[in-house]
Design a protein around this motif. Structure first.
Motif, short mmCIF file in Angstrom:
data_model
loop_
_atom_site.label_atom_id
_atom_site.label_comp_id
_atom_site.label_asym_id
_atom_site.label_seq_id
_atom_site.Cartn_x
_atom_site.Cartn_y
_atom_site.Cartn_z
N CYS A 85 0.85 -1.20 0.00
CA CYS A 85 0.00 0.00 0.00
C CYS A 85 0.87 1.24 0.00
CB CYS A 85 -0.94 0.03 1.21
SG CYS A 85 -1.92 1.56 1.23
N ASN A 87 -0.71 4.32 -0.62
CA ASN A 87 -1.52 5.52 -0.40
C ASN A 87 -0.95 6.27 0.81
OD1 ASN A 87 -3.90 7.35 0.13
ND2 ASN A 87 -4.61 6.27 -1.68
N LEU A 89 -1.35 7.38 3.92
CA LEU A 89 -1.14 6.99 5.32
C LEU A 89 -0.07 5.91 5.43
CD1 LEU A 89 -1.98 5.21 8.00
CD2 LEU A 89 -2.20 7.69 8.16
N CYS A 90 -0.21 4.85 4.65
CA CYS A 90 0.79 3.78 4.68
C CYS A 90 2.14 4.26 4.17
CB CYS A 90 0.33 2.57 3.86
SG CYS A 90 -0.88 1.54 4.70
N CYS A 126 -5.15 2.41 -0.93
CA CYS A 126 -5.62 2.14 0.43
C CYS A 126 -6.51 0.91 0.45
CB CYS A 126 -6.38 3.35 0.95
SG CYS A 126 -7.10 3.08 2.59
N ASN A 127 -6.14 -0.06 1.28
CA ASN A 127 -6.88 -1.33 1.30
C ASN A 127 -7.77 -1.46 2.54
OD1 ASN A 127 -6.32 -3.49 -0.91
ND2 ASN A 127 -7.06 -4.62 0.86
N ALA A 128 -8.18 -0.30 3.07
CA ALA A 128 -9.11 -0.28 4.20
C ALA A 128 -8.53 -0.99 5.43
CB ALA A 128 -10.46 -0.87 3.81
N ALA A 129 -7.26 -0.73 5.71
CA ALA A 129 -6.61 -1.33 6.87
C ALA A 129 -5.60 -0.34 7.46
CB ALA A 129 -5.92 -2.62 6.48
N CYS A 130 -5.91 0.95 7.36
CA CYS A 130 -4.93 1.99 7.71
C CYS A 130 -4.47 1.91 9.16
CB CYS A 130 -5.50 3.37 7.43
SG CYS A 130 -6.48 3.44 5.93
N VAL A 135 0.70 -1.56 5.37
CA VAL A 135 -0.03 -2.76 5.02
C VAL A 135 0.49 -3.34 3.70
CG1 VAL A 135 -2.32 -3.59 4.31
CG2 VAL A 135 -2.11 -1.97 6.21
N GLY B 93 -8.08 6.14 4.02
CA GLY B 93 -8.22 6.36 5.45
C GLY B 93 -9.37 5.57 6.06
S1 FES Z 1 -3.49 3.87 3.40
FE1 FES Z 1 -2.75 1.81 3.38
S2 FES Z 1 -4.46 0.69 4.08
FE2 FES Z 1 -5.22 2.73 4.07
#
Ligand code: FES
Ligand SMILES: Cc1cc2nc3c(=O)[nH]c(=O)nc-3n(C[C@H](O)[C@H](O)[C@H](O)COP(=O)(O)O)c2cc1C
Ligand code: SF4
Lengths: 216, 436
Positions: A85, A87, A89-90, A126-130, A135, B93
């Protein structure tokens, strides 16, 4: 070219099952594409022809849909398709560093497979595990709280044929084609395996219990 | 409320610590599938009224009142009605529906039965993103078990009500979370948004009246039927009633899921989560995913309800609280989100397709130190040309990080331009690099 007749026959039975789930046959196209991917590992020419036949639409129509969605692959991926991931956040928590070190280590880049066909890599969104960041995913199973070291070890183990279990997932790692079949709507009997929740999913509940907090 | 601390209210998350929570046996042991018995004995219109009276608003981002949406469904239109559950969860997020379906898929199934009964739908669909294999397994299994127990299929629990439920996996496309794009995708096409009106309530799936609701919205319905509308409405604020799952991620000591009444603040949540990671401080955060304008420490006391977050210049969205500390370059964060929007733009309309591309190019230039002072104004202008001119809300969402980051962090943009590059060390933001 087309599928040879025993494969064709088997897939036709599956296709009939899929089409039967919907009020209108065309709705079956996405699961059918997962199905042909479970046969060939990607959406092959044969696969496109098959979907078109089953639904009575043109191959161009099938291709137009297949190319819209990132999970449908136009060339073979590895037996273990590894996603990192990237995105925001990750990425910030370490996903960018994992990606940089892992591509260097494995010698392949985005959407590329190793020569032995074992591993392919993908930059995923983003895989819905932030809350478990950084991740990674292998064949769409969760590998939570990763580090560059764990990532490299994971890929080495998979290449060497050593199984590495997902953090929140089944107790045996499905191959790419096996996973695709589940996405086509054919359960593999592993639903009851693995944890019900990761530790991060429980922090609020545990705090509430400690403090005796409840909904009214 | 000054002085009184808000506490957590686990409802949907209540049984997640039981190792077998995802099974039908556990769900029933914990009181599950009782609400459906109650509901099937009610007049469907009274179920709609109960959901209206509860004040439940959509948990998928927009906050539209759920009962009101159900009330728009015409009866006897001559076409079948449908319920479609949006389980595409892909807004950066957002990470609540996936753990919910992994730990407790039966609450969703029970919610679907009650909701379908209320709107007189006899076929419902769960559209679930394809990149979550184990969650798909759990949902498939729950549906199979619910059929076996007579909760789905013909003449459910002897009520005369019939319902088919189909689990449908997506294939990787953020835009398919937009409700009309989702319908096109579910019909077997490229997922591109439809012109509204007609709204899905009038002409949705296969042209039939269709309700589309988020996983968490539908999963909240059984608790409303069991405990009553007043019970639900007793939580939260006057206009944002009930509980919701707040997802904390990023530079916090204990990231994870916190279920609380709407109106709780980030200050309160952070206290519960052990604060920002040791030795660091809050720099910026999203209240509800990347499509909601970012906030700063000055917003720590904004009640996280639809009205208050809106009044403070952002949106409650999906309560996806992504937290970043002072080591994080805001331009880097915004650039990555912008690359995401450019990648996920479906290409149907020009402002979004072209605009997100230009935003991405220009931001990359500034982040890499080749920017000019004019670029800040240009970024704002490009975003202005997308906002309100796009065909769907993806385009609008893409402008949120741009506008808000320039508003709160103009100096940081200037710093990149003057410094000729990014002054931040990304290694310090990593989980392993920032330990003090
Ligand atoms: S940014 Fe990686 S799982 Fe949400
Ligand atoms: C680009 C985009 C992506 C979206 N993704 C989702 C999603 O993954 N899940 C979801 O429930 N709603 C998503 N939505 C919102 C839906 O369009 C819709 O408002 C929602 O599903 C309605 O359900 P609710 O009223 O229960 O919230 C998205 C909207 C947009 C514009
Ligand atoms: S705003 Fe973007 S995603 Fe939405 S229709 Fe236009 S191009 Fe497609």
């Amino acid at each position: 070219m087309s599928f040879d007749s025993d494969i064709q026959g088997r897939l036709e039975t599956d296709a009939k099952d899929i089409i039967g789930r919907y009020p209108k046959p065309r709705s079956a196209l996405l699961p059918l594409l997962h199905l042909v991917q479970s046969e060939d590992g990607y959406v092959s020419k044969d696969g496109i022809e098959f979907c078109a036949q089953q639904l009575g639409i043109t191959e161009a129509e099938v291709t137009g849909v297949a190319t819209f969605y990132t999970q449908y692959k136009r060339k073979p991926v590895g037996e273990y398709h590894v996603g990192v991931c990237i995105n925001t956040l990750c990425a910030v928590l370490g996903g960018d560093q994992i990606w940089a070190e892992l591509t260097e280590h494995a010698g392949v880049g985005h959407d590329e497979a190793t020569e032995d066909g074992r591993i392919s890599l993908e930059r995923i969104e983003c895989n819905a595990a932030c809350d478990f960041a950084p991740v990674m995913m292998v064949n769409w199973e969760f590998y939570d709280n990763m580090t560059p070291e764990k990532a490299k070890q994971l890929v080495d183990d998979l290449r060497a044929g050593r199984e590495v279990l997902p953090t929140r997932g089944a107790e045996s790692l499905s191959t790419w084609t096996e996973a695709s079949r589940v996405l086509a709507g054919f359960p593999d009997g592993k639903a009851n395996e693995g944890v019900q929740a990761g530790p991060e999913s429980l922090v609020g509940l545990e705090l509430a219990k400690e403090n005796g907090w409840k909904a009214p | 409320m000054e002085g009184t601390m808000t506490t957590l209210t686990p409802v949907l998350t209540r049984n997640w610590d039981q190792p077998d929570s995802f099974t039908r046996a556990a769900y029933e042991r914990n009181g599950g599938y009782q609400a459906v018995r109650t509901a099937l004995g009610m007049n469907p219109d009274d179920v709609i009224t109960a959901v209206k009276d509860s004040g439940l608003r959509g948990r998928g981002g927009a906050g539209f009142p759920t009962g009101m949406k159900w009330g728009f469904i015409p009866q006897n239109s001559g076409r079948p009605n449908y319920l479609v559950v949006n389980a595409d969860e892909s807004e950066p997020g957002t990470c609540k529906d996936i753990p919910l379906m992994m730990a407790d898929p039966h609450v969703l199934v029970e919610g679907i039965i009650i909701s379908s009964f209320a709107i007189r739908a006899h076929h419902a669909f769960i559209y679930i993103r394809g990149e979550v294999l184990h969650v798909i397994r759990r949902v498939q299994q729950a549906v199979t078990d619910a059929y076996a127990a007579g909760y789905l299929g013909k003449n459910i629990l002897g009520s005369g009500f019939d319902l088919e439920l189909t689990v449908h996996s997506g294939a990787g496309a953020y835009i398919c979370g937009e409700e009309t794009a989702l319908l096109d995708s579910l019909e077997g096409y490229r997922g591109q948004p439809r012109l509204k009106p007609p709204f899905p309530a009038v002409a949705g799936l296969y042209g039939g009246p269709t309700v589309i609701n988020n996983v968490e919205s539908i999963s909240s319905v059984p608790s409303i039927i069991s405990n009553g509308a007043e019970w639900f409405a007793s939580m939260g604020t006057e206009k944002s009633q009930g509980y919701g799952i707040f997802s904390l991620s990023g530079h916090v000591t204990k990231p994870g899921q916190y279920e609380a009444p709407l109106g709780i603040t980030l200050r309160e949540l952070l206290e519960m989560a052990g604060g920002i990671r040791a030795g660091h401080e809050l720099k910026f955060w999203t209240p509800g995913g990347s499509s909601t304008p970012i906030f700063t420490p000055e917003h720590l006391d904004v009640p996280l309800d639809f009205e208050s977050v809106g009044a403070a210049g952002s949106m409650l969205g999906t309560r996806a609280l992504q937290i970043f500390d002072e080591t994080t370059c805001v331009l880097r964060a915004v650039l990555r989100w912008t690359e995401f929007y450019a990648h996920e733009s479906c290409g149907k309309c020009t402002p979004c397709r072209e605009g997100t591309y230009w935003l991405k190019q220009m931001l990359a230039r500034v982040e890499n130190g080749q920017g000019m002072e004019d670029d800040i104004g240009t970024l704002n202008d490009i975003a202005d040309n997308i906002l309100g001119r796009s065909f769907c809300a993806l385009g609008d969402g893409a402008t949120s990080p741009i506008h808000s980051s320039i508003k709160y962090f103009r100096d940081e943009y200037l710093q990149h331009i003057e410094h000729g590059g990014c002054p931040y060390d990304p290694a310090k933001s990593t989980l392993w690099g920032g330990v003090k």
